[in-house]
Each structure stands twice: as C-alpha cells, then as structure tokens.
Design a protein around this motif. Structure first.
Motif, mmCIF file in Angstrom:
data_model
loop_
_atom_site.group_PDB
_atom_site.id
_atom_site.type_symbol
_atom_site.label_atom_id
_atom_site.label_comp_id
_atom_site.label_asym_id
_atom_site.label_seq_id
_atom_site.Cartn_x
_atom_site.Cartn_y
_atom_site.Cartn_z
ATOM 1 N N GLY A 174 0.822 -1.203 0.000
ATOM 2 C CA GLY A 174 0.000 0.000 0.000
ATOM 3 C C GLY A 174 0.847 1.240 0.000
ATOM 4 O O GLY A 174 2.053 1.180 -0.265
ATOM 5 N N SER A 175 0.208 2.345 0.283
ATOM 6 C CA SER A 175 0.880 3.634 0.311
ATOM 7 C C SER A 175 0.986 4.125 1.747
ATOM 8 O O SER A 175 0.018 4.056 2.505
ATOM 9 N N VAL A 176 2.155 4.630 2.112
ATOM 10 C CA VAL A 176 2.399 5.070 3.483
ATOM 11 C C VAL A 176 3.319 6.275 3.460
ATOM 12 O O VAL A 176 4.111 6.442 2.520
ATOM 13 N N GLN A 177 3.218 7.094 4.478
ATOM 14 C CA GLN A 177 4.118 8.232 4.603
ATOM 15 C C GLN A 177 5.485 7.756 5.088
ATOM 16 O O GLN A 177 5.593 6.747 5.789
ATOM 17 N N ALA A 178 6.502 8.489 4.720
ATOM 18 C CA ALA A 178 7.846 8.176 5.206
ATOM 19 C C ALA A 178 7.835 8.138 6.729
ATOM 20 O O ALA A 178 7.220 8.984 7.378
ATOM 21 N N GLY A 179 8.496 7.127 7.272
ATOM 22 C CA GLY A 179 8.502 6.925 8.714
ATOM 23 C C GLY A 179 7.426 5.976 9.193
ATOM 24 O O GLY A 179 7.436 5.560 10.354
ATOM 25 N N GLY A 180 6.498 5.641 8.306
ATOM 26 C CA GLY A 180 5.410 4.762 8.659
ATOM 27 C C GLY A 180 5.780 3.298 8.567
ATOM 28 O O GLY A 180 6.941 2.938 8.332
ATOM 29 N N SER A 181 4.762 2.451 8.743
ATOM 30 C CA SER A 181 4.974 1.005 8.776
ATOM 31 C C SER A 181 3.969 0.288 7.883
ATOM 32 O O SER A 181 2.861 0.771 7.665
ATOM 33 N N LEU A 182 4.388 -0.860 7.401
ATOM 34 C CA LEU A 182 3.522 -1.787 6.669
ATOM 35 C C LEU A 182 3.923 -3.200 7.045
ATOM 36 O O LEU A 182 5.080 -3.455 7.396
ATOM 37 N N ARG A 183 2.969 -4.103 6.941
ATOM 38 C CA ARG A 183 3.255 -5.518 7.166
ATOM 39 C C ARG A 183 2.823 -6.304 5.943
ATOM 40 O O ARG A 183 1.637 -6.329 5.600
ATOM 41 N N LEU A 184 3.776 -6.930 5.304
ATOM 42 C CA LEU A 184 3.499 -7.759 4.144
ATOM 43 C C LEU A 184 3.289 -9.208 4.582
ATOM 44 O O LEU A 184 3.921 -9.670 5.529
ATOM 45 N N SER A 185 2.424 -9.892 3.864
ATOM 46 C CA SER A 185 2.191 -11.311 4.101
ATOM 47 C C SER A 185 2.314 -12.064 2.795
ATOM 48 O O SER A 185 2.054 -11.512 1.722
ATOM 49 N N GLN B 34 7.574 -7.325 8.495
ATOM 50 C CA GLN B 34 7.197 -6.107 9.196
ATOM 51 C C GLN B 34 8.189 -5.022 8.805
ATOM 52 O O GLN B 34 9.380 -5.146 9.058
ATOM 53 N N MET B 35 7.669 -3.966 8.215
ATOM 54 C CA MET B 35 8.519 -2.885 7.724
ATOM 55 C C MET B 35 8.221 -1.620 8.516
ATOM 56 O O MET B 35 7.103 -1.099 8.469
ATOM 57 N N ASN B 36 9.210 -1.167 9.252
ATOM 58 C CA ASN B 36 9.080 0.049 10.057
ATOM 59 C C ASN B 36 10.025 1.119 9.538
ATOM 60 O O ASN B 36 10.966 0.831 8.796
ATOM 61 N N SER B 37 9.782 2.336 9.933
ATOM 62 C CA SER B 37 10.647 3.465 9.538
ATOM 63 C C SER B 37 10.880 3.483 8.036
ATOM 64 O O SER B 37 12.022 3.614 7.571
ATOM 65 N N LEU B 38 9.818 3.358 7.294
ATOM 66 C CA LEU B 38 9.932 3.276 5.841
ATOM 67 C C LEU B 38 10.460 4.576 5.251
ATOM 68 O O LEU B 38 10.145 5.672 5.719
ATOM 69 N N LYS B 39 11.269 4.412 4.225
ATOM 70 C CA LYS B 39 11.879 5.534 3.529
ATOM 71 C C LYS B 39 11.383 5.561 2.086
ATOM 72 O O LYS B 39 10.986 4.525 1.545
ATOM 73 N N PRO B 40 11.420 6.711 1.442
ATOM 74 C CA PRO B 40 11.002 6.758 0.034
ATOM 75 C C PRO B 40 11.752 5.755 -0.837
ATOM 76 O O PRO B 40 11.177 5.212 -1.789
ATOM 77 N N ALA C 170 17.743 -16.371 9.668
ATOM 78 C CA ALA C 170 17.264 -15.273 8.826
ATOM 79 C C ALA C 170 18.436 -14.471 8.273
ATOM 80 O O ALA C 170 19.501 -14.406 8.882
ATOM 81 N N TYR C 171 18.212 -13.904 7.123
ATOM 82 C CA TYR C 171 19.209 -13.069 6.473
ATOM 83 C C TYR C 171 18.543 -11.735 6.122
ATOM 84 O O TYR C 171 17.389 -11.708 5.708
ATOM 85 N N TYR C 172 19.292 -10.656 6.274
ATOM 86 C CA TYR C 172 18.776 -9.333 5.945
ATOM 87 C C TYR C 172 19.770 -8.578 5.068
ATOM 88 O O TYR C 172 20.975 -8.663 5.264
ATOM 89 N N ALA C 173 19.233 -7.811 4.152
ATOM 90 C CA ALA C 173 20.076 -6.874 3.424
ATOM 91 C C ALA C 173 20.473 -5.755 4.377
ATOM 92 O O ALA C 173 19.692 -5.384 5.266
ATOM 93 N N ASP C 174 21.664 -5.232 4.185
ATOM 94 C CA ASP C 174 22.152 -4.187 5.093
ATOM 95 C C ASP C 174 21.214 -2.986 5.146
ATOM 96 O O ASP C 174 21.062 -2.356 6.193
ATOM 97 N N PHE C 175 20.573 -2.679 4.041
ATOM 98 C CA PHE C 175 19.763 -1.465 3.990
ATOM 99 C C PHE C 175 18.435 -1.580 4.745
ATOM 100 O O PHE C 175 17.706 -0.608 4.868
ATOM 101 N N VAL C 176 18.104 -2.764 5.263
ATOM 102 C CA VAL C 176 16.872 -2.911 6.045
ATOM 103 C C VAL C 176 17.121 -3.356 7.478
ATOM 104 O O VAL C 176 16.182 -3.432 8.271
ATOM 105 N N LYS C 177 18.360 -3.650 7.802
ATOM 106 C CA LYS C 177 18.662 -4.105 9.160
ATOM 107 C C LYS C 177 18.245 -3.054 10.183
ATOM 108 O O LYS C 177 18.529 -1.872 10.031
ATOM 109 N N GLY C 178 17.546 -3.522 11.184
ATOM 110 C CA GLY C 178 17.073 -2.625 12.231
ATOM 111 C C GLY C 178 15.725 -1.995 11.937
ATOM 112 O O GLY C 178 15.124 -1.376 12.824
ATOM 113 N N ARG C 179 15.255 -2.129 10.715
ATOM 114 C CA ARG C 179 13.962 -1.547 10.339
ATOM 115 C C ARG C 179 12.934 -2.597 9.955
ATOM 116 O O ARG C 179 11.753 -2.446 10.253
#
Length: 120
Positions: A10-21, A78-84, A54-63
C-alpha cells in the motif's frame, strides 16, 4: 507446484509502517522477500528458513523483521521506519529444499508481487 500470494502492500508516509504477508499453497523450507523498483534490478530484502535462520540486506537491518509461521506456510515482513527509497514491488519467493536460503539463492517459486509506495 506451490503458489505464493502476497498481500499487505500500500501507500504510506515516510517513517510509517507496513506488514506484508505471503501465503504459500504448499510446503516450503525457505522463504524470502525481494523487491524491484522501476529502472532498477531486483534485490534481496530478507529471507528465513524453517530452522529460524534469517538473512537481511544491510539497507533494512534494524527496520524490517522477517518471520514465518511454519504451520500456516505464511511469511511476513514487518517494515518500520519506511523511507522513500523502500518504494518498490515486493515479491515473495520460496523453495522446498533443505539447503536453500539467503538472498542470492535461486528460489523455485515466486509470487506476483505487492506494491509498496512511500511518500516523502
């Protein structure tokens, strides 16, 4: 053949969160999330095995946090602190092999994708 169906984009403002399934129609051992923005190559975001590794790309670690409900064959992101720059089509991938995993593995099954838009 295992079908994968993503949801939660979906669409979210920067800093927001989304959860994909991602719901899988059959057994999987590894599942992962990949994304592709217009004009860019597909890149791995996160993956997880049934043993919990689990494995994470560096650009999403911590978020971002990946998780899997093995009983339901369902993957989450779970995606938090989303960036453009996180805006992209997000794809779910899966594989039944015991030696699968990571962000460079060639997964056997792929979903159709779910769009994530992040507004600045």
């Amino acid at each position: 053949q295992v079908e994968l169906v993503e949801s939660g984009g979906g669409s979210v403002q920067a800093g927001g969160s989304l959860r994909l399934s991602c719901a899988a129609s059959g057994y999987t051992y590894c599942m992962g999330w990949f994304r592709q923005a217009p004009g860019k190559e597909r890149e791995g975001v996160a993956s997880i095995r049934n043993d919990g590794i689990a494995y994470y790309a560096d650009f999403v670690k911590g978020r971002f946090t990946i998780s899997k409900d093995n009983a339901k064959n369902t993957l989450y992101l779970q995606m938090n602190s989303l960036k453009p720059e996180d805006a992209a089509m997000y794809y779910c991938a899966a594989d039944p092999q015991l030696w699968c995993g990571g962000l460079r593995f060639e997964y056997k099954y792929w979903g159709q994708g779910t769009q994530v838009t992040v507004n600045a």
